[in-house]
Design a protein around this motif. Structure first.
Motif, PDB file in Angstrom:
ATOM      1  N   LEU A   1       0.835  -1.200   0.000  1.00 54.79           N
ATOM      2  CA  LEU A   1       0.000   0.000   0.000  1.00 54.79           C
ATOM      3  C   LEU A   1       0.871   1.252   0.000  1.00 54.79           C
ATOM      4  O   LEU A   1       0.635   2.191  -0.761  1.00 54.79           O
ATOM      5  N   GLN A   2       1.909   1.261   0.843  1.00 55.15           N
ATOM      6  CA  GLN A   2       2.771   2.440   0.921  1.00 55.15           C
ATOM      7  C   GLN A   2       3.606   2.615  -0.341  1.00 55.15           C
ATOM      8  O   GLN A   2       3.863   3.738  -0.762  1.00 55.15           O
ATOM      9  N   ASP A   3       4.007   1.503  -0.964  1.00 52.77           N
ATOM     10  CA  ASP A   3       4.697   1.580  -2.266  1.00 52.77           C
ATOM     11  C   ASP A   3       3.779   2.210  -3.301  1.00 52.77           C
ATOM     12  O   ASP A   3       4.197   3.035  -4.110  1.00 52.77           O
ATOM     13  N   SER A   4       2.500   1.794  -3.250  1.00 52.18           N
ATOM     14  CA  SER A   4       1.508   2.297  -4.192  1.00 52.18           C
ATOM     15  C   SER A   4       1.279   3.798  -3.979  1.00 52.18           C
ATOM     16  O   SER A   4       1.195   4.573  -4.938  1.00 52.18           O
ATOM     17  N   LEU A   5       1.174   4.222  -2.704  1.00 57.71           N
ATOM     18  CA  LEU A   5       0.971   5.646  -2.405  1.00 57.71           C
ATOM     19  C   LEU A   5       2.156   6.480  -2.869  1.00 57.71           C
ATOM     20  O   LEU A   5       1.989   7.590  -3.371  1.00 57.71           O
ATOM     21  N   GLN A   6       3.354   5.932  -2.694  1.00 59.77           N
ATOM     22  CA  GLN A   6       4.565   6.622  -3.140  1.00 59.77           C
ATOM     23  C   GLN A   6       4.548   6.799  -4.661  1.00 59.77           C
ATOM     24  O   GLN A   6       4.860   7.875  -5.174  1.00 59.77           O
ATOM     25  N   LYS A   7       4.139   5.730  -5.364  1.00 63.06           N
ATOM     26  CA  LYS A   7       4.046   5.805  -6.836  1.00 63.06           C
ATOM     27  C   LYS A   7       3.007   6.835  -7.252  1.00 63.06           C
ATOM     28  O   LYS A   7       3.204   7.582  -8.210  1.00 63.06           O
TER      29      LYS A   7
END
Length: 272
Positions: free
Chosen positions: A160-166
């Motif tokens: 989820l945090q990887d996705s938010l960063q992207k």
């Protein structure tokens, strides 16, 4: 500080395949200046100090309450304990691979990351079960099951945090693209193609992070430039319309009035 690898001590799991300890006990074999492991280590920082930080592969990371860090075998780790509270799980490669299927974690661990409140609550329950089992019957199969459950929850958070960063990066890219092309391209598809995602996905990202749409972002940029030109420029309304990429001055006038409640002529005379 670049130490030759041979000078960096390697800590081994000796008698157990799975070890659970707390940061309060400050195991010297796990926290002893700069070192590497031949196992996986999961550190959950419950409470940290204002100046708490750790070094992972020679990069320093400031810590916050509730963060989790996973250290993979071979990574260089350094941390001086200053009264932090939390849990440390040391796990053999074999057991960790059974519990966690994310390749990036298996090869490179994770830098410290946070959990949302629901996930934190779930992980606390799982850790409590791990603690009971570890200090009680010590059934390895059950510990593996609990560890797998723990890893499923934290993997969701990492993804989820990887996705938010992207998504944050995509928003920045969109802002730069709009600045470059807003007078030429006014359709969402163009920007979505440039960012290499679907128009629907791009609008979803913009809606969630900015409570607007791509089309409205483009419109806002056009209106800002239109107001600048009408207020301070020497161009006529028709010339402003063409400069902003409108092939029809009357369409520009309708667009401007729809968004501002004023005609371009009215705005120009009011700011002239």
């Amino acid at each position: 500080m670049n130490l030759p690898e041979k000078n960096i001590p390697v800590h081994h799991l000796t008698s157990e395949e799975f070890q659970l300890s707390t940061l309060q006990t400050g195991h010297p074999e796990n926290f002893n200046d700069i070192h590497r492991h031949n196992f996986f280590e999961i550190i959950w920082f419950g409470e940290v100090q204002e100046n708490s930080s750790l070094e992972l592969d020679f990069e320093s990371h400031k810590l916050r309450n509730g963060q989790i860090c996973i250290i993979a075998p071979g990574q260089v780790f350094n941390m001086k304990l200053r009264g932090e509270k939390g849990y440390v799980m040391a796990v053999t490669r074999e057991i960790f691979k059974e519990a966690c299927a994310i390749e990036s974690i298996l090869t490179g661990g994770t830098i410290p990351f946070s959990l949302d409140s629901e996930s934190e609550k779930t992980c606390k329950s799982i850790i409590s079960l791990i603690e009971q089992e570890y200090h009680g019957p010590l059934r390895l199969d059950l510990l593996k099951t609990y560890l797998r459950a723990f890893c499923i929850i934290i993997a969701e958070q990492i993804n989820l945090q990887d996705s938010l960063q992207k998504d944050r990066q995509r928003i920045q890219e969109l802002i730069i693209l709009i600045e470059e092309y807003y007078t030429i391209h006014k359709d969402t598809d163009f920007y979505a193609d440039k960012i290499k995602i679907s128009s629907h996905h791009l609008n979803d990202i913009v809606r969630l992070s900015r409570a607007t749409t791509v089309k409205k972002m483009i419109a806002q940029r056009l209106l800002l430039e239109a107001k600048r030109e009408l207020s301070f420029g020497a161009l006529t309304v028709k010339e402003v319309a063409f400069k902003l990429g409108f092939s029809d001055a009357s369409y520009f006038s309708r667009f401007f009035k729809k968004h501002t409640g004023q005609s371009p002529d009215g705005f120009k005379s009011g700011n002239g």
